[in-house]
Design a protein around this motif. Structure first.
Motif, PDB file in Angstrom:
ATOM      1  N   THR A   1       2.075  -0.092  -2.059  1.00  0.00           N
ATOM      2  CA  THR A   1       1.531   0.934  -2.204  1.00  0.00           C
ATOM      3  C   THR A   1       2.704   1.955  -1.821  1.00  0.00           C
ATOM      4  O   THR A   1       2.459   2.623  -0.667  1.00  0.00           O
ATOM      5  CB  THR A   1       0.430   2.108  -2.841  1.00  0.00           C
TER       6      THR A   1
ATOM      7  N   ASP B   1      12.994   4.684  -8.267  1.00  0.00           N
ATOM      8  CA  ASP B   1      12.649   4.129  -7.735  1.00  0.00           C
ATOM      9  C   ASP B   1      12.568   3.951  -6.014  1.00  0.00           C
ATOM     10  O   ASP B   1      12.675   5.127  -5.510  1.00  0.00           O
ATOM     11  CB  ASP B   1      13.812   2.916  -7.894  1.00  0.00           C
TER      12      ASP B   1
ATOM     13  N   MET C   1      10.215   1.366 -11.188  1.00  0.00           N
ATOM     14  CA  MET C   1       8.444   2.133 -10.797  1.00  0.00           C
ATOM     15  C   MET C   1       7.538   1.018 -11.007  1.00  0.00           C
ATOM     16  O   MET C   1       8.050   0.044 -12.098  1.00  0.00           O
ATOM     17  CB  MET C   1       8.999   3.504 -12.005  1.00  0.00           C
ATOM     18  N   GLY C   2       6.241   1.221 -10.977  1.00  0.00           N
ATOM     19  CA  GLY C   2       5.487   0.266 -11.751  1.00  0.00           C
ATOM     20  C   GLY C   2       5.828  -1.382 -10.719  1.00  0.00           C
ATOM     21  O   GLY C   2       5.240  -1.057  -9.096  1.00  0.00           O
ATOM     22  N   VAL C   3       4.735  -2.664 -11.268  1.00  0.00           N
ATOM     23  CA  VAL C   3       4.012  -3.421 -10.231  1.00  0.00           C
ATOM     24  C   VAL C   3       5.172  -4.704 -10.467  1.00  0.00           C
ATOM     25  O   VAL C   3       5.326  -4.587 -11.427  1.00  0.00           O
ATOM     26  CB  VAL C   3       2.571  -3.874 -10.549  1.00  0.00           C
ATOM     27  N   THR C   4       5.199  -4.810  -9.421  1.00  0.00           N
ATOM     28  CA  THR C   4       6.231  -6.755  -8.850  1.00  0.00           C
ATOM     29  C   THR C   4       5.409  -7.320  -7.428  1.00  0.00           C
ATOM     30  O   THR C   4       4.980  -6.811  -6.911  1.00  0.00           O
ATOM     31  CB  THR C   4       7.564  -6.084  -8.198  1.00  0.00           C
TER      32      THR C   4
ATOM     33  N   THR D   1       1.416  -7.228  -4.027  1.00  0.00           N
ATOM     34  CA  THR D   1       2.089  -6.654  -4.967  1.00  0.00           C
ATOM     35  C   THR D   1       3.186  -5.699  -4.153  1.00  0.00           C
ATOM     36  O   THR D   1       2.736  -5.418  -3.159  1.00  0.00           O
ATOM     37  CB  THR D   1       1.312  -6.017  -6.727  1.00  0.00           C
TER      38      THR D   1
ATOM     39  N   THR E   1       4.068  -1.928  -5.437  1.00  0.00           N
ATOM     40  CA  THR E   1       3.387  -0.922  -6.803  1.00  0.00           C
ATOM     41  C   THR E   1       4.687   0.226  -6.519  1.00  0.00           C
ATOM     42  O   THR E   1       4.028   1.199  -5.025  1.00  0.00           O
ATOM     43  CB  THR E   1       2.313  -0.403  -6.862  1.00  0.00           C
TER      44      THR E   1
ATOM     45  N   ALA F   1       4.495   9.513 -16.025  1.00  0.00           N
ATOM     46  CA  ALA F   1       3.926   9.156 -14.764  1.00  0.00           C
ATOM     47  C   ALA F   1       2.013  10.070 -14.893  1.00  0.00           C
ATOM     48  O   ALA F   1       1.840  10.010 -14.284  1.00  0.00           O
ATOM     49  CB  ALA F   1       3.935   8.780 -13.647  1.00  0.00           C
TER      50      ALA F   1
END
Length: 197
Positions: free
Chosen positions: A59, A68, A101-104, A123, A125, A190
């Motif tokens: 994270t 990003d 942005m977010g979870v990959t 992941t 994040t 967010a």
């Protein structure tokens, strides 16, 4: 009597056989020199899957001013009981990429020389930790009770920020004598918020 048997090709009983097929050939010869041989195969199958261990989930905060983040990590490398295993990224962006942005989800797979494969995932994040920005106009003094001003609009490193008046009367209202505080707040996707008055 007098016949002798000998291994003429292969490794023999008790030997360590490689993965694959080895032909074992034995020949029996009698005292007169007559010979007969027979053969069979020993096949060793690599049934053991390779092993790979992924990183813990990652994270990170967004890069300053960006929506990003560039994330580098040590990519996992699988191992196998036999040589020749290869590891590849089969899903995700890979180390050093710009993550949104977010979870990959990053998935790596190790495959051995005979096609046995094992994969693992983790992941990455990216969190929007950057507050939006808003600047209010200077204080206004007026003898006219109707006051018009340009309402401030906030900005953010990511799209989707909204600006709202959270206290006061608003531009074009009839203001009472005295001081009225106008407060505007910008909130990003967010939930980060910044206000000005």
């Amino acid at each position: 009597t007098g016949a002798s048997t000998a291994l003429i090709a292969g490794l023999g009983s008790g030997a360590t056989f490689p993965v694959g097929t080895t032909t074992e050939t034995y020949e029996v010869t009698d005292v007169a020199g007559n010979a007969t041989s027979c053969s069979f195969t020993v096949t060793v199958v690599d049934a053991e899957a390779p092993v790979i261990t992924c990183l813990s989930n990652i994270t990170v905060n967004n890069d300053a001013g960006m929506c990003d983040a560039v994330v580098a990590y040590a990519a996992p490398v699988g191992t196998d009981n036999c040589t020749g295993a290869s590891t590849a990224l089969i899903a995700g962006l890979g180390s050093g990429a710009t993550f949104p942005m977010g979870v990959t989800t990053e998935t790596y797979e190790v495959t051995d020389g005979v096609g046995n494969a094992t994969s693992c995932s983790f992941t990455v994040t990216v969190v929007d930790a950057e507050a939006p920005v808003i600047t209010c106009p200077s204080d206004i003094s007026s003898c006219n009770p109707i006051v018009n001003y340009s309402a401030p609009v906030g900005t953010d490193n990511c799209t989707g920020a909204t600006t709202a008046m959270i206290a006061g009367l608003g531009s074009g209202a009839s203001f009472p004598i005295g001081t009225t505080t106008e407060t505007y707040e910008v909130t990003d996707g967010a939930g980060n918020a910044t206000s000005c008055s």
